[in-house]
Design an enzyme around this catalytic site. Structure first.
Site, PDB file in Angstrom:
ATOM      1  N   HIS A  45      43.311  17.148  16.521  1.00 45.02           N
ATOM      2  CA  HIS A  45      43.865  17.211  15.165  1.00 45.02           C
ATOM      3  C   HIS A  45      45.249  17.854  15.253  1.00 45.02           C
ATOM      4  O   HIS A  45      45.407  19.049  15.042  1.00 45.02           O
ATOM      5  CB  HIS A  45      42.953  18.026  14.249  1.00 45.02           C
ATOM      6  CG  HIS A  45      43.334  17.998  12.807  1.00 45.02           C
ATOM      7  ND1 HIS A  45      42.420  17.986  11.790  1.00 45.02           N
ATOM      8  CD2 HIS A  45      44.544  17.971  12.202  1.00 45.02           C
ATOM      9  CE1 HIS A  45      43.032  17.958  10.620  1.00 45.02           C
ATOM     10  NE2 HIS A  45      44.335  17.965  10.853  1.00 45.02           N
ATOM     11  N   GLU A  72      42.663  12.902  14.312  1.00 48.04           N
ATOM     12  CA  GLU A  72      42.546  13.185  12.889  1.00 48.04           C
ATOM     13  C   GLU A  72      43.744  13.980  12.410  1.00 48.04           C
ATOM     14  O   GLU A  72      44.393  14.690  13.185  1.00 48.04           O
ATOM     15  CB  GLU A  72      41.241  13.916  12.577  1.00 48.04           C
ATOM     16  CG  GLU A  72      41.083  15.263  13.231  1.00 48.04           C
ATOM     17  CD  GLU A  72      39.760  15.927  12.878  1.00 48.04           C
ATOM     18  OE1 GLU A  72      38.757  15.201  12.683  1.00 48.04           O
ATOM     19  OE2 GLU A  72      39.731  17.161  12.797  1.00 48.04           O
ATOM     20  N   THR A 103      42.918  25.269   8.360  1.00 47.41           N
ATOM     21  CA  THR A 103      41.898  24.304   8.750  1.00 47.41           C
ATOM     22  C   THR A 103      41.566  23.424   7.555  1.00 47.41           C
ATOM     23  O   THR A 103      41.883  23.780   6.413  1.00 47.41           O
ATOM     24  CB  THR A 103      40.631  25.011   9.270  1.00 47.41           C
ATOM     25  OG1 THR A 103      39.732  24.036   9.811  1.00 47.41           O
ATOM     26  CG2 THR A 103      39.931  25.800   8.176  1.00 47.41           C
ATOM     27  N   HIS A 193      32.604  19.782  10.574  1.00 46.65           N
ATOM     28  CA  HIS A 193      33.106  21.069  10.091  1.00 46.65           C
ATOM     29  C   HIS A 193      31.961  22.081  10.017  1.00 46.65           C
ATOM     30  O   HIS A 193      31.069  21.964   9.193  1.00 46.65           O
ATOM     31  CB  HIS A 193      33.812  20.979   8.739  1.00 46.65           C
ATOM     32  CG  HIS A 193      34.808  22.097   8.548  1.00 46.65           C
ATOM     33  ND1 HIS A 193      36.138  21.972   8.883  1.00 46.65           N
ATOM     34  CD2 HIS A 193      34.660  23.363   8.104  1.00 46.65           C
ATOM     35  CE1 HIS A 193      36.776  23.111   8.632  1.00 46.65           C
ATOM     36  NE2 HIS A 193      35.899  23.970   8.157  1.00 46.65           N
ATOM     37  N   ASP A 194      32.028  23.052  10.912  1.00 48.64           N
ATOM     38  CA  ASP A 194      31.071  24.159  10.971  1.00 48.64           C
ATOM     39  C   ASP A 194      29.656  23.739  11.367  1.00 48.64           C
ATOM     40  O   ASP A 194      28.701  24.505  11.173  1.00 48.64           O
ATOM     41  CB  ASP A 194      31.039  24.936   9.657  1.00 48.64           C
ATOM     42  CG  ASP A 194      32.307  25.742   9.434  1.00 48.64           C
ATOM     43  OD1 ASP A 194      33.071  25.917  10.406  1.00 48.64           O
ATOM     44  OD2 ASP A 194      32.551  26.180   8.294  1.00 48.64           O
TER      45      ASP A 194
END
Length: 240
Positions: A45, A72, A103, A193-194
């Site tokens: 990213h 991304e 983020t 994500h996470d």
């Protein structure tokens, strides 16, 4: 093997490298090792300030890796668009980041930005690049995503991860609804994500049609204690 692929986001490796200059750790070697340990994809990213992934890194990685390459980022930055078109990865994931954002923290409003998304997705698909767009677990946003002609959506999973320890069934409920809508519409499903070793298995088992998860921060943190090979394989085991 599960139909769901693991794509390792190596941004944090680049952050560590950049903190001292030079090329330690070696970003390309790390990506190749992740592949060797079983990862089915590599994600980067890049951001305009190049605080982790440098634009040159994408060219270096594209020349070496054998698995799916996913780039991304914020497609509203022309430099990002040019970078993707120059590298022609297997997939581009479009994220509505603001300039300087630490983020990613939300998905696209696919209703408000429908015309824009149709246009930019068309640019990438004309270059034969699969397109995924970041969305929140909202069936209305998933439905509007269909008209953008995206190939996939990436469900933004921070809310799931935050809610998982207290009530995993409640945390995953909106994601199941969104996934079912995507399946009805013929849209592929990614997620990220996470996601981590605690919550990944439950998510993968309950999201119908999940094709790919992109995991970076938690995986690299785990690797500090468990080692990279062991960590990649533990994440793969959660998807088995």
């Amino acid at each position: 093997m599960s139909a769901c692929k693991l794509s390792v986001n190596i941004n944090k490796i680049a952050t560590l490298r950049n903190s001292r200059g030079g090329n330690n750790p070696d970003l390309v070697k790390t990506a190749l090792d992740c592949e060797r340990f079983g990862a089915q994809g590599i994600t980067v990213h890049p951001r305009p300030d190049e605080r982790h992934i440098r634009y040159q890194d994408t060219f270096d990685l594209k020349a070496k890796i054998a698995t799916e390459f996913n780039i991304e980022g914020n497609c509203e930055e022309q430099k990002f668009v040019d970078l993707v078109l120059a590298n022609k990865p297997a997939q581009v994931t479009l994220v509505p980041d603001a300039l300087g954002q630490i983020t990613s923290n939300h998905g696209w409003d696919t209703i408000k930005h429908q015309n824009y998304l149709q246009d930019i997705i068309g640019v990438f698909k004309e270059a034969n690049i699969r397109v995924s767009i970041f969305v929140d677990p909202n069936p209305e946003m998933v439905e509007a995503a269909k008209t953008t002609e995206t190939d996939r959506i990436e469900l933004y999973t921070e809310a799931y991860a935050n809610g998982f320890p207290a009530d995993k069934e409640k945390a995953i409920a909106p994601y199941i609804i969104a996934a079912k809508k995507a399946n009805e519409l013929g849209i592929g499903i990614n997620a990220g994500h996470d996601l981590d070793l605690d919550n990944l298995k439950y998510f993968a088992e309950n999201i119908p049609g999940l094709l790919e998860v992109s995991i970076g921060h938690a995986l690299i943190c785990d690797a500090l204690y468990l080692g990279l090979e062991n960590t990649v394989q533990r994440y793969l085991y959660q998807l088995a």
